[in-house]
Motif scaffolding. Structure first.
Motif, PDB file in Angstrom:
ATOM      1  N   TYR A 199       0.711  -1.017   0.139  1.00 31.54           N
ATOM      2  CA  TYR A 199      -0.010   0.002   0.096  1.00 31.54           C
ATOM      3  C   TYR A 199       0.742   1.129  -0.114  1.00 31.54           C
ATOM      4  CZ  TYR A 199      -3.066   3.701   1.608  1.00 31.54           C
ATOM      5  OH  TYR A 199      -3.720   4.982   1.668  1.00 31.54           O
ATOM      6  N   HIS A 200       1.966   1.105   0.831  1.00 26.34           N
ATOM      7  CA  HIS A 200       2.767   2.476   0.995  1.00 26.34           C
ATOM      8  C   HIS A 200       3.702   2.503  -0.184  1.00 26.34           C
ATOM      9  CE1 HIS A 200       1.531   2.714   4.978  1.00 26.34           C
ATOM     10  NE2 HIS A 200       2.007   1.888   5.273  1.00 26.34           N
ATOM     11  N   ALA A 201       4.013   1.240  -0.831  1.00 27.01           N
ATOM     12  CA  ALA A 201       4.807   1.481  -2.104  1.00 27.01           C
ATOM     13  C   ALA A 201       4.306   2.140  -3.395  1.00 27.01           C
ATOM     14  CB  ALA A 201       5.504   0.149  -2.188  1.00 27.01           C
ATOM     15  N   LEU A 202       2.962   1.284  -3.459  1.00 28.96           N
ATOM     16  CA  LEU A 202       2.263   1.511  -4.889  1.00 28.96           C
ATOM     17  C   LEU A 202       0.676   2.039  -4.604  1.00 28.96           C
ATOM     18  CD1 LEU A 202       4.041  -0.965  -7.165  1.00 28.96           C
ATOM     19  CD2 LEU A 202       4.441   1.426  -7.207  1.00 28.96           C
ATOM     20  N   GLY A 203       0.271   1.644  -3.600  1.00 25.37           N
ATOM     21  CA  GLY A 203      -1.057   1.710  -3.478  1.00 25.37           C
ATOM     22  C   GLY A 203      -1.603   2.926  -3.534  1.00 25.37           C
ATOM     23  N   ARG A 204      -1.129   3.948  -2.887  1.00 27.54           N
ATOM     24  CA  ARG A 204      -1.726   5.231  -3.284  1.00 27.54           C
ATOM     25  C   ARG A 204      -1.868   5.782  -4.950  1.00 27.54           C
ATOM     26  NH1 ARG A 204      -0.127   8.701   2.154  1.00 27.54           N
ATOM     27  NH2 ARG A 204      -0.762   7.171   3.469  1.00 27.54           N
ATOM     28  N   GLU A 205      -0.617   5.302  -5.495  1.00 28.08           N
ATOM     29  CA  GLU A 205      -0.344   5.453  -7.084  1.00 28.08           C
ATOM     30  C   GLU A 205      -1.445   4.959  -7.560  1.00 28.08           C
ATOM     31  OE1 GLU A 205       2.055   7.388  -8.147  1.00 28.08           O
ATOM     32  OE2 GLU A 205       3.643   7.834  -7.005  1.00 28.08           O
ATOM     33  N   VAL A 206      -1.699   3.702  -7.315  1.00 30.71           N
ATOM     34  CA  VAL A 206      -2.815   3.111  -8.155  1.00 30.71           C
ATOM     35  C   VAL A 206      -4.181   3.877  -7.893  1.00 30.71           C
ATOM     36  CG1 VAL A 206      -4.288   0.794  -8.347  1.00 30.71           C
ATOM     37  CG2 VAL A 206      -1.838   0.668  -7.936  1.00 30.71           C
ATOM     38  N   LEU A 207      -4.470   4.175  -6.574  1.00 29.34           N
ATOM     39  CA  LEU A 207      -5.922   4.797  -6.249  1.00 29.34           C
ATOM     40  C   LEU A 207      -5.802   6.138  -7.178  1.00 29.34           C
ATOM     41  CD1 LEU A 207      -6.193   3.488  -2.628  1.00 29.34           C
ATOM     42  CD2 LEU A 207      -7.711   2.765  -4.551  1.00 29.34           C
ATOM     43  N   ASP A 208      -4.792   6.947  -7.160  1.00 27.49           N
ATOM     44  CA  ASP A 208      -4.652   8.045  -7.536  1.00 27.49           C
ATOM     45  C   ASP A 208      -4.985   8.245  -9.002  1.00 27.49           C
ATOM     46  OD1 ASP A 208      -4.296   9.663  -5.377  1.00 27.49           O
ATOM     47  OD2 ASP A 208      -2.134   9.703  -5.742  1.00 27.49           O
ATOM     48  N   ARG A 209      -4.908   7.028  -9.795  1.00 28.75           N
ATOM     49  CA  ARG A 209      -5.283   6.913 -11.233  1.00 28.75           C
ATOM     50  C   ARG A 209      -6.581   6.199 -11.505  1.00 28.75           C
ATOM     51  NH1 ARG A 209       0.227   6.721 -10.509  1.00 28.75           N
ATOM     52  NH2 ARG A 209       1.422   7.233 -12.099  1.00 28.75           N
ATOM     53  N   GLY A 210      -7.261   6.196 -10.349  1.00 29.50           N
ATOM     54  CA  GLY A 210      -8.801   6.044 -10.558  1.00 29.50           C
ATOM     55  C   GLY A 210      -9.188   4.340 -10.752  1.00 29.50           C
ATOM     56  N   TRP A 211      -7.940   3.436 -10.463  1.00 29.77           N
ATOM     57  CA  TRP A 211      -8.176   1.912 -10.321  1.00 29.77           C
ATOM     58  C   TRP A 211      -8.370   1.531  -8.888  1.00 29.77           C
ATOM     59  CZ3 TRP A 211      -2.823   1.439 -13.096  1.00 29.77           C
ATOM     60  CH2 TRP A 211      -3.097   2.141 -14.469  1.00 29.77           C
ATOM     61  N   ASN A 212      -8.953   0.371  -8.939  1.00 26.88           N
ATOM     62  CA  ASN A 212      -8.988  -0.211  -7.618  1.00 26.88           C
ATOM     63  C   ASN A 212      -7.503  -1.025  -7.399  1.00 26.88           C
ATOM     64  OD1 ASN A 212     -11.884  -0.167  -7.138  1.00 26.88           O
ATOM     65  ND2 ASN A 212     -11.973  -1.755  -8.934  1.00 26.88           N
ATOM     66  N   PHE A 213      -7.442  -1.115  -6.044  1.00 29.24           N
ATOM     67  CA  PHE A 213      -6.099  -1.484  -5.729  1.00 29.24           C
ATOM     68  C   PHE A 213      -6.242  -2.961  -4.935  1.00 29.24           C
ATOM     69  CE2 PHE A 213      -2.317  -1.619  -2.694  1.00 29.24           C
ATOM     70  CZ  PHE A 213      -1.207  -2.146  -3.808  1.00 29.24           C
ATOM     71  N   VAL A 214      -5.642  -3.803  -5.004  1.00 28.28           N
ATOM     72  CA  VAL A 214      -6.032  -4.990  -4.351  1.00 28.28           C
ATOM     73  C   VAL A 214      -4.678  -5.834  -4.063  1.00 28.28           C
ATOM     74  CG1 VAL A 214      -7.252  -7.331  -4.245  1.00 28.28           C
ATOM     75  CG2 VAL A 214      -8.054  -5.411  -5.638  1.00 28.28           C
ATOM     76  N   THR A 215      -4.523  -6.220  -2.937  1.00 25.88           N
ATOM     77  CA  THR A 215      -3.211  -7.103  -2.409  1.00 25.88           C
ATOM     78  C   THR A 215      -3.568  -8.459  -1.933  1.00 25.88           C
ATOM     79  OG1 THR A 215      -3.012  -6.008  -0.300  1.00 25.88           O
ATOM     80  CG2 THR A 215      -1.930  -5.002  -2.087  1.00 25.88           C
ATOM     81  N   TYR A 216      -2.720  -9.334  -1.858  1.00 24.59           N
ATOM     82  CA  TYR A 216      -3.314 -10.676  -1.243  1.00 24.59           C
ATOM     83  C   TYR A 216      -1.715 -11.401  -0.877  1.00 24.59           C
ATOM     84  CZ  TYR A 216      -0.972 -12.799  -5.394  1.00 24.59           C
ATOM     85  OH  TYR A 216       0.105 -13.370  -6.428  1.00 24.59           O
ATOM     86  N   GLU A 217      -2.023 -12.396  -0.013  1.00 26.35           N
ATOM     87  CA  GLU A 217      -0.654 -13.218   0.207  1.00 26.35           C
ATOM     88  C   GLU A 217      -1.150 -14.760   0.188  1.00 26.35           C
ATOM     89  OE1 GLU A 217       0.757 -12.235   4.102  1.00 26.35           O
ATOM     90  OE2 GLU A 217       1.405 -10.136   3.765  1.00 26.35           O
ATOM     91  N   GLY A 218      -0.252 -15.519  -0.291  1.00 30.46           N
ATOM     92  CA  GLY A 218      -0.216 -17.013  -0.454  1.00 30.46           C
ATOM     93  C   GLY A 218       0.432 -17.668   0.580  1.00 30.46           C
ATOM     94  N   PRO A 219       0.671 -18.961   0.459  1.00 35.96           N
ATOM     95  CA  PRO A 219       1.422 -19.840   1.297  1.00 35.96           C
ATOM     96  C   PRO A 219       3.035 -19.477   1.223  1.00 35.96           C
ATOM     97  CG  PRO A 219      -0.112 -21.321   0.210  1.00 35.96           C
ATOM     98  CD  PRO A 219      -0.305 -19.836  -0.377  1.00 35.96           C
ATOM     99  N   GLY A 220       3.585 -19.242   2.476  1.00 36.47           N
ATOM    100  CA  GLY A 220       4.963 -18.864   2.400  1.00 36.47           C
ATOM    101  C   GLY A 220       5.265 -17.362   2.889  1.00 36.47           C
ATOM    102  N   GLN A 221       4.070 -16.719   2.323  1.00 38.26           N
ATOM    103  CA  GLN A 221       4.232 -15.183   2.694  1.00 38.26           C
ATOM    104  C   GLN A 221       3.672 -14.794   4.035  1.00 38.26           C
ATOM    105  OE1 GLN A 221       2.112 -13.950  -0.975  1.00 38.26           O
ATOM    106  NE2 GLN A 221       4.011 -13.350  -1.735  1.00 38.26           N
ATOM    107  N   PRO A 222       3.996 -13.433   4.473  1.00 36.91           N
ATOM    108  CA  PRO A 222       3.865 -13.434   5.867  1.00 36.91           C
ATOM    109  C   PRO A 222       2.644 -13.909   6.852  1.00 36.91           C
ATOM    110  CG  PRO A 222       4.987 -11.574   4.964  1.00 36.91           C
ATOM    111  CD  PRO A 222       4.449 -12.431   3.877  1.00 36.91           C
ATOM    112  N   THR A 223       1.527 -13.342   6.342  1.00 34.24           N
ATOM    113  CA  THR A 223       0.417 -13.619   7.397  1.00 34.24           C
ATOM    114  C   THR A 223      -0.227 -15.263   7.179  1.00 34.24           C
ATOM    115  OG1 THR A 223      -0.604 -11.515   6.991  1.00 34.24           O
ATOM    116  CG2 THR A 223      -2.070 -13.074   7.707  1.00 34.24           C
ATOM    117  N   VAL A 224       0.143 -15.777   6.022  1.00 31.49           N
ATOM    118  CA  VAL A 224      -0.174 -17.020   5.808  1.00 31.49           C
ATOM    119  C   VAL A 224       0.723 -17.918   6.454  1.00 31.49           C
ATOM    120  CG1 VAL A 224      -0.633 -19.044   4.059  1.00 31.49           C
ATOM    121  CG2 VAL A 224      -1.553 -16.637   3.655  1.00 31.49           C
ATOM    122  N   ARG A 225       2.067 -17.768   6.488  1.00 33.28           N
ATOM    123  CA  ARG A 225       2.891 -18.392   7.228  1.00 33.28           C
ATOM    124  C   ARG A 225       2.734 -18.682   8.658  1.00 33.28           C
ATOM    125  NH1 ARG A 225       5.396 -20.692  10.008  1.00 33.28           N
ATOM    126  NH2 ARG A 225       7.461 -21.407  10.215  1.00 33.28           N
TER     127      ARG A 225
END
Length: 438
Positions: A199-225
């Protein structure tokens, strides 16, 4: 973002020799001012500092922590960022969020980032309780922050085949203004970074362009792990496809204009998923990678290559564990192996490297990607062994390869610290792709 960066250690050494140091300076220019005499600490501090571009940190706070942290001392790194996090958490909690929502929100965002950062070097001990208790506090603070945004992030749990997929959906204000669906960028991280950083890296840039911004995590990544005790899997489409199914149920999502992006190790994961999941208008690989195990193996000294190829798991594990636990071993190498063991939920370095090699874009994988692909390359991020060009060549006419320049501060891995340049180039390209969709 650290996976590819960590391979510099292997590339910079003719052998994995205890007591050697490594340098992260590139061949074109000094990419950034060092923030520590420990090269890896310096890079990670720079990574935290870069969150300032999107409200996830403050330069003075990070620079103060950098001044206090003892080089190479994991506990010092933890203590200084935990101190910052606790201090800002207390400050945020003392603010009347109803009257001063912006003040509370910004403080909570930074405390959440510093809590996450404090844990960076602790994954080498998978039983350290702080990996879970401090993480929980970080998530609570981040959720407090997004609840105070005008564009609120919505946490959703999507069911995958045998695991849950945590998603954060940021609805574009334009979807309400035009009362219809708008383009959407689905962005995944890599080897170690949490989706909250995105969100801090690119989220605001995406939203400023009028697009939806969606992130996710899968196995091995912080929350799922942490919550499901699952390591990385090679069938990454099983993570992404359920999320696309979910996105197609939302009225604010233009089903024909969904793009998939991947940062760092995600530069493999995103095209890999798109080789089976064909509903994307475009894919972004930031940066382009093909096979991390191959890069690592090619930089092993001959004796280590022979040991690995022998299949003697016990001997290889003993050797690598001795290296990563040695006080003389460079920080970067110790972290790379320790983080890998954590991310793949294993205690075997041999198993780590074998499973890492199963996640690749070798052979005909990229021939099955049906849409255009943006392939990013940092001019100073030469540790990928030229794999960005290989990926682009395998994609053929579908690829758009762009090299970001060190002279403009964008030559690092994933354009670290120069995210506005990344957004300008990659999202202008993506906007043209979206516009061309019939």
């Amino acid at each position: 973002m650290q996976l590819s960066k960590s391979l510099l250690l292997l590339a910079a050494q003719s052998s994995i020799a205890l007591g050697q140091t490594n340098s992260t300076n590139g061949t074109t220019d000094v990419p950034y001012y060092p923030l520590s005499t420990d090269d890896h600490f310096s890079f990670v501090l720079y990574e935290v500092l870069s969150l300032s571009n999107g409200g996830g940190a403050a330069t003075g706070e990070v620079m103060r922590a950098a001044a206090k942290i003892a080089p190479g001392d994991y506990e010092s790194f933890y203590n200084e960022f935990k101190f910052l996090a606790d201090s800002l958490h207390n400050k945020a909690a003392s603010i009347n969020a109803t009257k001063f929502p912006v003040s509370a929100r910004e403080a909570y965002f930074r405390s959440a980032s510093y809590y996450r950062s404090s844990l960076f070097y602790l994954t080498g001990n998978q039983t350290d309780p702080r990996l879970f208790s401090v993480w929980e506090t970080a998530m609570k603070d981040f959720d407090q922050a997004i609840s105070l945004l005008d564009v609120k992030g919505e946490r959703v749990t999507v069911k995958g085949p045998g695991f849950d997929i945590p998603v954060i959906f940021w609805k574009s204000p334009k979807a309400d203004q035009c009362k219809g669906p708008v383009p959407t960028l689905l962005l995944g991280s890599g080897y170690d970074a949490p989706q909250e950083d995105s969100y801090h890296a690119l989220g605001r840039e995406v939203l400023d362009r009028g697009w939806n911004f969606v992130t996710y995590e899968g196995p091995g990544q912080p929350t799922v792990r942490r919550e499901q005790k699952l390591g990385f899997i090679p069938n990454w489409w099983d993570v992404v496809t359920p999320v696309v199914d979910y996105l197609e149920t939302r009225p604010e999502v233009d089903k024909k204009r969904i793009a998939l992006g991947g940062l760092s190790f995600g530069g493999i994961l995103a095209p890999l998923a798109a080789s089976r999941e064909h509903r994307f208008a475009a894919v972004l690989a930031i940066d382009g990678l093909q096979n991390i195990e191959r890069i690592a193996y090619q930089q092993f000294p001959p004796s280590t290559q022979q040991l690995y190829q022998s299949g003697n798991k016990t001997a290889f594990d003993a050797y690598m564990n001795a290296v990563r636990l040695s006080p003389q071993a460079p920080t970067l190498l110790k972290w790379f192996i320790g983080q890998g063991l954590w991310s793949f939920n294993t205690d075997s370095p041999y198993d780590l490297f074998k499973r890492l090699g199963e996640i690749n874009l070798d052979g005909d994988v990229l021939k099955n990607v049906t849409g255009p692909v943006f392939v990013g390359k940092g001019q100073d991020d030469d540790i990928g062994g030229g794999q960005e060009q290989i990926v682009a060549d395998l994609l053929g006419k579908q690829a758009y390869l762009y090299e970001f320049k060190t002279a403009l501060g964008a030559g690092q891995h994933c354009q670290l610290g120069a995210e506005p340049q990344l957004a300008q180039v990659a999202f202008d390209w993506l906007g043209e792709v979206f516009d061309a969709v019939a």
